[in-house]
Write a protein that holds these residues in place. Structure first.
Motif, mmCIF file in Angstrom:
data_model
loop_
_atom_site.group_PDB
_atom_site.id
_atom_site.type_symbol
_atom_site.label_atom_id
_atom_site.label_comp_id
_atom_site.label_asym_id
_atom_site.label_seq_id
_atom_site.Cartn_x
_atom_site.Cartn_y
_atom_site.Cartn_z
ATOM 1 N N ASP A 107 0.833 -1.039 0.140
ATOM 2 C CA ASP A 107 -0.111 0.003 0.033
ATOM 3 C C ASP A 107 0.761 1.283 0.000
ATOM 4 O O ASP A 107 0.546 2.173 0.815
ATOM 5 C CB ASP A 107 -0.781 0.011 1.230
ATOM 6 C CG ASP A 107 -2.032 1.237 1.375
ATOM 7 O OD1 ASP A 107 -2.332 1.533 0.023
ATOM 8 O OD2 ASP A 107 -2.569 1.495 2.221
ATOM 9 N N ASP A 108 1.971 1.132 -0.854
ATOM 10 C CA ASP A 108 2.931 2.346 -0.945
ATOM 11 C C ASP A 108 2.677 3.276 -2.334
ATOM 12 O O ASP A 108 3.333 4.079 -2.271
ATOM 13 C CB ASP A 108 4.421 1.917 -0.660
ATOM 14 C CG ASP A 108 4.636 0.878 -1.888
ATOM 15 O OD1 ASP A 108 3.730 0.623 -2.928
ATOM 16 O OD2 ASP A 108 5.669 0.225 -1.763
ATOM 17 N N GLY A 109 1.767 2.952 -2.984
ATOM 18 C CA GLY A 109 1.574 3.742 -4.117
ATOM 19 C C GLY A 109 2.560 3.449 -5.355
ATOM 20 O O GLY A 109 2.662 4.028 -6.339
ATOM 21 N N ASP A 148 -1.747 -1.008 -3.954
ATOM 22 C CA ASP A 148 -2.734 0.209 -3.646
ATOM 23 C C ASP A 148 -3.868 -0.759 -2.720
ATOM 24 O O ASP A 148 -4.739 -1.037 -3.535
ATOM 25 C CB ASP A 148 -3.171 1.056 -4.593
ATOM 26 C CG ASP A 148 -4.108 2.444 -3.765
ATOM 27 O OD1 ASP A 148 -3.846 2.510 -2.771
ATOM 28 O OD2 ASP A 148 -4.460 3.167 -4.702
ATOM 29 N N ASP A 149 -3.644 -0.630 -1.742
ATOM 30 C CA ASP A 149 -4.795 -1.332 -0.833
ATOM 31 C C ASP A 149 -5.857 -0.488 -0.406
ATOM 32 O O ASP A 149 -5.684 0.619 0.285
ATOM 33 C CB ASP A 149 -4.251 -1.891 0.657
ATOM 34 C CG ASP A 149 -5.058 -2.632 1.390
ATOM 35 O OD1 ASP A 149 -6.634 -2.504 1.070
ATOM 36 O OD2 ASP A 149 -5.033 -3.071 2.652
ATOM 37 N N PRO A 150 -7.067 -0.370 -1.067
ATOM 38 C CA PRO A 150 -7.936 0.557 -1.044
ATOM 39 C C PRO A 150 -8.528 0.467 0.584
ATOM 40 O O PRO A 150 -9.604 1.455 1.074
ATOM 41 C CB PRO A 150 -9.131 0.124 -1.811
ATOM 42 C CG PRO A 150 -8.925 -1.411 -2.232
ATOM 43 C CD PRO A 150 -7.376 -1.546 -1.924
ATOM 44 N N ASN A 161 -6.527 0.512 3.109
ATOM 45 C CA ASN A 161 -5.496 1.027 4.055
ATOM 46 C C ASN A 161 -4.980 -0.045 4.892
ATOM 47 O O ASN A 161 -4.667 0.435 5.999
ATOM 48 C CB ASN A 161 -5.773 2.418 4.424
ATOM 49 C CG ASN A 161 -5.851 3.366 3.410
ATOM 50 O OD1 ASN A 161 -5.427 3.428 2.561
ATOM 51 N ND2 ASN A 161 -7.252 4.210 3.859
ATOM 52 N N ASP A 187 -5.819 -2.865 -9.535
ATOM 53 C CA ASP A 187 -4.530 -2.341 -9.112
ATOM 54 C C ASP A 187 -3.363 -2.592 -10.143
ATOM 55 O O ASP A 187 -2.686 -3.636 -10.215
ATOM 56 C CB ASP A 187 -4.106 -3.101 -7.654
ATOM 57 C CG ASP A 187 -2.844 -2.338 -7.068
ATOM 58 O OD1 ASP A 187 -2.201 -1.330 -7.660
ATOM 59 O OD2 ASP A 187 -2.513 -2.997 -6.038
ATOM 60 N N LEU A 219 -0.557 -1.535 -10.268
ATOM 61 C CA LEU A 219 0.881 -1.195 -9.682
ATOM 62 C C LEU A 219 1.400 -2.658 -9.245
ATOM 63 O O LEU A 219 2.463 -2.681 -9.329
ATOM 64 C CB LEU A 219 0.853 -0.138 -8.466
ATOM 65 C CG LEU A 219 0.364 1.335 -8.913
ATOM 66 C CD1 LEU A 219 0.405 1.857 -7.503
ATOM 67 C CD2 LEU A 219 1.377 1.770 -9.885
ATOM 68 N N HIS A 220 0.487 -3.840 -9.067
ATOM 69 C CA HIS A 220 1.130 -4.890 -8.212
ATOM 70 C C HIS A 220 1.610 -5.968 -9.146
ATOM 71 O O HIS A 220 0.999 -5.989 -10.304
ATOM 72 C CB HIS A 220 -0.214 -5.485 -7.402
ATOM 73 C CG HIS A 220 0.350 -6.578 -6.498
ATOM 74 N ND1 HIS A 220 1.257 -6.336 -5.494
ATOM 75 C CD2 HIS A 220 -0.003 -7.685 -6.582
ATOM 76 C CE1 HIS A 220 1.426 -7.202 -4.888
ATOM 77 N NE2 HIS A 220 0.564 -8.132 -5.250
#
Length: 207
Positions: free
Chosen positions: A64-66, A70-72, A74, A114, A116-117
């Protein structure tokens, strides 16, 4: 030039039957819950051949670091993550992935992609929704769909509840195949009521 190890890996993949899932990095994520990390192969009439990777992450574990994810929620909830690979042997594009829900009390929400993952660069969903009428989390790839030989971005949802396995489907037009993939259990109180209701019905039948 390809390395010897990579050439060997590609050779093994080419020899695998279509019923065996060819997993990407999400399926081997060491931070996922081991019993709920893996890949499942779908085959709809030998026309739509899809490998769905999945991993369920305990609260606070999913990146969750962008940058890496990205964990919605949090870090507050379980993260249910998936990534679809449409095999080159497919003759149809993948348009929909539907993860079944036990009932409307699973707490599933925050359905988002996501990109990014892990394996980045995949096709982004056109839409995602938690549908409490059909009891499923529906991810659509319509513009564009996931072509043969292509793959999706990671798509996910969160829930405060721990995982089980539920029916999950891939679709393309009228083609559909259904297998099992992770999905959240209902809230404990609701699950207890369901079990109690079943027990009452069973006792009435015996009476």
């Amino acid at each position: 030039m390809l390395s010897v190890a990579l050439r060997r890996s590609l050779s093994v993949m080419m020899l695998l039957p279509t019923s065996v899932a060819l997993a990407g990095p999400l399926a081997f994520d060491p931070t996922g819950i081991p019993q709920f990390t893996g890949s499942v192969a779908f085959n709809a009439s030998n026309q739509l051949l899809v490998d769905l990777d999945y991993a369920v992450f305990a609260p606070g574990v999913y990146p969750d670091d962008g940058v890496n994810g990205d964990d919605p929620s949090n870090g507050a909830e379980y993260v249910y993550a998936y990534q679809a690979f449409n095999r080159t042997a497919s003759t149809r594009a993948l348009t929909t992935v539907s993860v079944g829900l036990v009932n409307d009390q699973t707490g599933a929400h925050n359905a988002v992609p996501d990109p990014l993952h892990v394996l980045t660069g995949g096709v982004l969903p056109s839409s995602m929704e938690v549908n409490l009428v059909s009891l499923s989390v529906i991810t659509r790839f319509l513009n564009p769909p996931v072509p043969a030989g292509g793959y999706s971005s990671v798509f996910l949802f969160t829930s405060p509840n721990r995982p089980t396995y539920m029916t999950t489907s891939v679709l393309s037009g009228g083609l559909v195949d259904t297998q099992m993939a992770p999905s959240p259990l209902p809230e404990p109180a609701t699950f207890g009521l369901l079990a109690l209701g079943g027990l009452v019905v069973l006792r009435r039948r015996r009476a």
